[in-house]
Design a protein around this motif. Structure first.
Motif, short mmCIF file in Angstrom:
data_model
loop_
_atom_site.label_atom_id
_atom_site.label_comp_id
_atom_site.label_asym_id
_atom_site.label_seq_id
_atom_site.Cartn_x
_atom_site.Cartn_y
_atom_site.Cartn_z
N UNK A 1 10.16 -10.09 4.34
CA UNK A 1 8.77 -9.65 4.42
C UNK A 1 8.66 -8.22 4.93
N UNK A 2 9.50 -7.84 5.88
CA UNK A 2 9.47 -6.47 6.40
C UNK A 2 9.83 -5.47 5.30
N UNK A 3 10.83 -5.79 4.48
CA UNK A 3 11.17 -4.88 3.40
C UNK A 3 10.06 -4.80 2.36
N UNK A 4 9.43 -5.94 2.07
CA UNK A 4 8.32 -5.93 1.10
C UNK A 4 7.17 -5.08 1.63
N UNK A 5 6.89 -5.15 2.92
CA UNK A 5 5.78 -4.39 3.49
C UNK A 5 6.12 -2.90 3.63
N UNK B 1 1.71 -14.34 6.20
CA UNK B 1 0.91 -13.97 5.03
C UNK B 1 1.69 -12.98 4.18
N UNK B 2 1.22 -12.80 2.95
CA UNK B 2 1.76 -11.78 2.05
C UNK B 2 0.81 -10.60 2.01
N UNK B 3 1.37 -9.40 1.91
CA UNK B 3 0.55 -8.21 1.72
C UNK B 3 -0.30 -8.42 0.46
N UNK B 4 -1.60 -8.23 0.55
CA UNK B 4 -2.46 -8.44 -0.63
C UNK B 4 -2.02 -7.64 -1.86
N UNK B 5 -1.29 -6.56 -1.65
CA UNK B 5 -0.84 -5.77 -2.80
C UNK B 5 0.15 -6.53 -3.68
N UNK C 1 1.60 -11.16 -8.27
CA UNK C 1 2.85 -11.69 -8.80
C UNK C 1 3.64 -12.52 -7.82
N UNK C 2 3.35 -12.39 -6.55
CA UNK C 2 4.17 -13.04 -5.53
C UNK C 2 3.40 -14.15 -4.83
N UNK C 3 4.15 -15.18 -4.45
CA UNK C 3 3.65 -16.27 -3.60
C UNK C 3 4.64 -16.45 -2.46
#
Length: 340
Positions: free
Chosen positions: A143-147, A276-280, A284-286
């Motif tokens: 999650x940190x890398x995705x953000x 949570x996931x970043x809304x961006x 495509x992501x869950x």
């Protein structure tokens, strides 16, 4: 200490600096439930130490996204979210394929518990139980890398090299970055950082090397759990850079001097939390997709190599004291359980 088929041993936080293992009744699984007997569970050095130290803000739920942790903190309190066990009994209506399956549950530390299979994650073949206990930490690092969205050639700094910081460093090291600098006050953790691929590992108390980091980072992660580290993380970040704040400070305040360089720096400060996931990413992501990625990376990272201490559940008080009082010699801590 042992539970029985009609009881379980549960870890309770009684108040700041106090934990206790209690035996509690545990009936057979109801329809749609299974009984899981725990093999190991991992202690989260960040959030669990806040609970242990009594630093959770009043009125705040420990984790609204997890059924077992959705209530506000009040002592005595169970906590934990990284249990690996084996399904020992099935309630009515549960498929036989669940029997004897190793599973991960986001459940507090307890020798056995009843739960719906919908809340369980099967452990893939070839993944050890200890490694599986770090799934929540690996998912957090993903999650940190995705953000943060690191870009090829960037200079990245990671403040804090506990379990999550080290896993984040290990994932970042797979990317074609120009520099990957780890910052931590403990030599043991700095050595682990270098072994996992950091290009440099700095002691924040050494003014010279830290001055060299000043303003050089395109992307900085603050994962130390220490509010005082946030200002240093901002100082390390260059014009237009990003600071991802993954630390949970609890009721501790971060005092920042924002009237100088920061005012004209256009630095972005981002909160990041795995619930949570970043809304961006939502098109495509869950969470399920992110979890699939975490499982694959967990198998490759072998996070059980970060374990420095193992304690049986009946020595849980020693485990938390080790994390709290001797961080210079401690990274990953595992609780073990009697198995029948």
């Amino acid at each position: 200490m042992h539970g029985s088929e009609s009881s379980a041993l549960a870890l309770y936080f009684l108040g700041p600096g106090r934990v206790e293992v209690r035996e509690e009744p545990l009936g057979p699984p109801a329809a749609g439930q299974v009984r899981v007997e725990t093999l190991v569970s991992s202690i989260s050095p960040g959030s669990e130490l806040l609970v242990y130290r009594g630093r959770v803000p009043a009125g705040q739920a420990l984790d609204p996204s997890l059924p077992a942790l959705a209530e506000e903190l009040a002592y005595p309190r169970r906590y934990g979210y990284a249990a690996v066990g084996r399904v020992a009994a099935l309630g009515e209506g549960v498929g036989e394929e669940w029997r004897d399956r190793r599973v991960v549950a986001f459940h507090p530390h307890q020798s056995a518990f009843l739960i719906s299979p919908d809340e369980l994650l099967p452990v893939p073949a070839g993944v050890s139980s200890e490694a599986a206990a770090f799934l929540p930490n690996v998912e957090t690092a993903v999650n940190f890398l995705m953000d943060g969205r690191p870009i090829v050639g960037e200079r990245v700094a990671v403040f804090g090299q506990g379990v999550v910081g080290l896993l984040t460093t290990a994932l970042l090291a797979r990317l074609p970055l120009t520099d990957l600098v780890a910052v931590d006050r403990f030599p043991l953790r700095r050595q682990r950082s270098l072994a996992l691929g950091a290009t440099a590992a700095l002691d924040p108390a050494e003014a010279g090397p830290m001055a060299g980091l000043h303003g050089s980072s395109d992307l900085t992660y603050e994962l130390s759990g220490n509010p005082a580290a946030l200002e240093a993380a901002i100082a390390a970040t260059g014009f237009g850079g990003r600071v991802v704040i993954g630390s949970w400070y609890g009721d501790q305040l971060a005092e920042l001097s924002l009237g100088g360089r920061f005012h004209r720096s256009r630095i972005q400060l981002m909160s990041s939390q795995v619930s949570t996931l970043d809304p961006r990413w939502s098109a495509r992501w869950t969470k399920a997709r992110r979890l699939e990625v975490a499982w694959r990376l967990l198998a490759e990272l072998a996070p059980d190599r970060l374990v420095t201490h193992r304690f049986h559940l009946d020595r849980a008080a020693d485990a938390y004291a080790q994390l709290d009082r001797r961080p210079e010699e401690t990274v990953g801590v595992i609780l073990t359980y009697d198995t029948r």
